[in-house]
Design an enzyme around this catalytic site. Structure first.
Site, mmCIF file in Angstrom:
data_model
loop_
_atom_site.group_PDB
_atom_site.id
_atom_site.type_symbol
_atom_site.label_atom_id
_atom_site.label_comp_id
_atom_site.label_asym_id
_atom_site.label_seq_id
_atom_site.Cartn_x
_atom_site.Cartn_y
_atom_site.Cartn_z
ATOM 1 N N LYS A 148 0.843 -1.187 0.000
ATOM 2 C CA LYS A 148 0.000 0.000 0.000
ATOM 3 C C LYS A 148 0.883 1.244 0.000
ATOM 4 C CE LYS A 148 -1.113 1.966 4.345
ATOM 5 N NZ LYS A 148 -1.865 2.187 5.520
ATOM 6 N N LYS A 182 -4.751 -10.622 9.560
ATOM 7 C CA LYS A 182 -4.868 -10.788 11.014
ATOM 8 C C LYS A 182 -5.778 -11.971 11.326
ATOM 9 C CE LYS A 182 -3.996 -6.029 12.370
ATOM 10 N NZ LYS A 182 -2.839 -6.198 13.256
ATOM 11 N N GLU A 216 -4.726 4.787 17.486
ATOM 12 C CA GLU A 216 -3.287 4.705 17.729
ATOM 13 C C GLU A 216 -2.895 5.751 18.762
ATOM 14 O OE1 GLU A 216 -0.861 3.846 13.938
ATOM 15 O OE2 GLU A 216 -2.527 5.076 13.267
ATOM 16 N N HIS A 240 -7.947 -0.318 4.869
ATOM 17 C CA HIS A 240 -8.133 -1.235 5.997
ATOM 18 C C HIS A 240 -9.559 -1.243 6.538
ATOM 19 C CE1 HIS A 240 -3.865 -1.332 5.792
ATOM 20 N NE2 HIS A 240 -3.665 -0.188 6.392
#
Ligand SMILES: NC(=O)c1ccc[n+]([C@@H]2O[C@H](COP(=O)([O-])OP(=O)(O)OC[C@H]3O[C@@H](n4cnc5c(N)ncnc54)[C@H](OP(=O)(O)O)[C@@H]3O)[C@@H](O)[C@H]2O)c1
Length: 488
Positions: A148, A182, A216, A240
């Site tokens: 990406k 994930k 984050e 995402h």
């Protein structure tokens, strides 16, 4: 529980940008871990490629350091590391020049799977594709892995797709979105489609709303220049978060097969309604007073007039029969209260309560899928409060931490890059984005960005360490809902 490691056949993988940050932090350590697990055979070849003039020994030294810094002590076995390094080679190559290509060609073995990982700046993706093909290095079975960002708008994504398509067939192109690698994200599909329990309730009749949070604690760090040209919408939402939304909202594919899964995801993206500007809140983090290390966003990107967002929250509607009336609330930001990523599916309350509870506002069942930290799932259900005090209700979590439920195996969940690279070698594209998916995502994102750019909108400031701008709270409050707390 012992998981099966099925070794892959010998392969050649070339990592372009092998001396860079992603390669040394993620790709090389991921390859080593798979080697350590017994999945990569000693006959495999890992060839680093970049302009830096190194020989094989020099690159092995760099790989050794990458393993020392980014692989846990339990897996740093000196013998295994040396065995792995015997698979490692290096060739200096200039992605947009002429040097190194013949040397690279000489290293690629015929008859084994070969893959080329483009871990370089996106401006070089087209050059690499062109030269790999032009020098006759790749065959119809070769794979390319593209990092990406895949474009910065629809036009640039279309142009990149066209360049790649001039040299490679779609079945050879692996567009990485590491969120899809994930464990919990794949578990989302297992939970939905391997159990009868949830799918009958998985629609607007029973689901009140969905929240997707990627928070984050760090700021933009050293990536200020790149980030400021991008912002959270391009950096996180278009790829995402959109992919997570697709996995929640998609219809069951007819089979767990790459194109069947991606067809269903594409339908979700195409069903997204244009988001109204009133359903979007953007923000920029403020400096922490008295802490020169934690500057504000505009100082970090060295652009006092920046209009890019380090935070975005938006309300999204999937306009189809299944989801009409169930909003999806997405938010992501930097310098927030905690580092956490989760999807929360909030179910509606039972249609009628037979219990005399004064406050029943907190009664809804919530299924939380945690991506980080502690990958796992948690289902909040109502039970009777224990004891003789009458029929009082209490909400308790049915918690499944992979680390606890699966013991050692669960605590040792492979990194997303490990799984994705092995999928490339096995030729499985299920967890990679198809060209039309990426374009559809940009087609939805572009007009939203164009809207705020045309008006010159400025993101709202928010305190570092907070949950984001005040208006983001209002986005939920005005619908009679509230965000889940951001916490680890
Ligand atoms: N870092 C991350 O966490 C992260 C996360 C997601 C996606 N990505 C993506 O991954 C890619 C790599 O990012 P990065 O952070 O690793 O970048 P980086 O640290 O700047 O590394 C870039 C690499 O490309 C090589 N390179 C530069 N120009 C080249 C050329 N003309 N020919 C051959 N090699 C060349 C550099 O080595 P030489 O100078 O020796 O040539 C270096 O190895 C980017 O597309 C980025 O967007 C990175």
């Amino acid at each position: 529980m012992v998981s099966r490691v099925i070794p892959v056949d010998p392969f050649d993988v070339v990592v372009f940008g092998a001396t860079g940050d992603l390669s040394t932090r993620k790709i090389l350590p991921a390859l080593y871990r798979r080697f350590f697990a017994g999945q990569i055979p000693p006959e495999a070849r890992i060839i680093g490629a970049a302009r830096t003039d190194l020989d094989a020994e020099g690159f092995r030294a760099l790989t050794r350091t990458a393993i020392a810094e980014h692989v846990g002590a339990a897996k740093r076995d000196p013998e295994q590391i040396e065995a792995f390094l015997r698979c490692v080679d290096y060739v200096p190559v200039d992605a947009n020049g002429t040097s190194g290509w013949q040397e690279l060609k000489a290293l690629i073995r015929p008859g084994v799977v070969n893959a080329f990982y483009f871990s370089v700046a996106p401006s070089l993706f087209g050059d690499l594709a062109e030269r790999l093909h032009g020098h006759g290095i790749t065959t119809d079975d070769s794979r390319i892995v593209v990092e990406k960002p895949f474009g910065r708008d629809l036009a640039s994504a279309q142009a990149l797709n066209a360049t790649l398509a001039a040299h490679f067939d779609e079945h050879q192109i692996y567009r990485i979105d590491h969120y899809l690698g994930k464990e919990t994200v794949q578990n989302l599909m297992a939970v939905r489609f391997a159990n009868i329990l949830f799918e009958p309730l998985w629609n607007s009749q029973y689901v009140d709303h969905v929240q997707i949070t990627v928070a984050e604690t760090v700021g933009v760090g050293g990536r200020g220049g790149y980030y400021d040209r991008s912002g959270a919408m391009r950096d996180m939402v278009q790829n995402h978060m959109m992919q997570l939304l697709c996995l929640i909202a998609m219809e069951p594919p007819y089979h767990f097969d790459p194109d069947a899964v991606r067809d269903e995801k594409l339908k979700v993206i195409r069903a997204l309604q244009p988001a109204a500007q009133s359903d979007i809140v953007r923000g920029q983090y403020l400096p922490v007073k008295g802490d020169p290390a934690r500057r504000g966003y505009v100082e970090d990107v060295e652009n006092p007039d920046s209009r890019s967002e380090s935070y975005i929250a938006l309300k999204v509607q999937v306009a189809n029969w299944r989801w009409q009336g169930t909003p999806f609330y997405l938010r992501t930001g930097k310098r927030l209260r905690a580092r956490t990523s989760e999807i929360a599916i909030t179910f509606k309350q039972p249609p009628h309560s037979i219990f005399d509870e004064a406050d029943d506002s907190w009664r809804e069942n919530v299924l939380v899928i945690r991506l980080q930290p502690n990958e796992g799932m948690n289902l909040k259900v109502m039970i009777k409060e224990p004891g003789p005090g009458g029929m009082r209700l209490v909400q308790v979590p049915l918690d499944m931490s992979f680390a606890e439920a699966l013991g050692e195996e669960g605590a040792d969940i492979p990194d997303a890059y490990e799984r994705l690279i092995m999928d490339v070698i096995r030729g499985n594209q299920t967890l990679f984005m198809r060209g039309d998916e990426v374009e559809a995502a940009w087609a939805w994102t572009d007009p939203i960005i164009a809207g705020w750019e045309a008006r010159g909108d400025r993101p709202q400031p928010y305190d570092s360490g907070s949950s984001g701008p005040e208006d983001a709270l209002m986005l939920m409050h005005r619908d009679g809902r509230r965000w889940r707390e951001i916490r680890e």
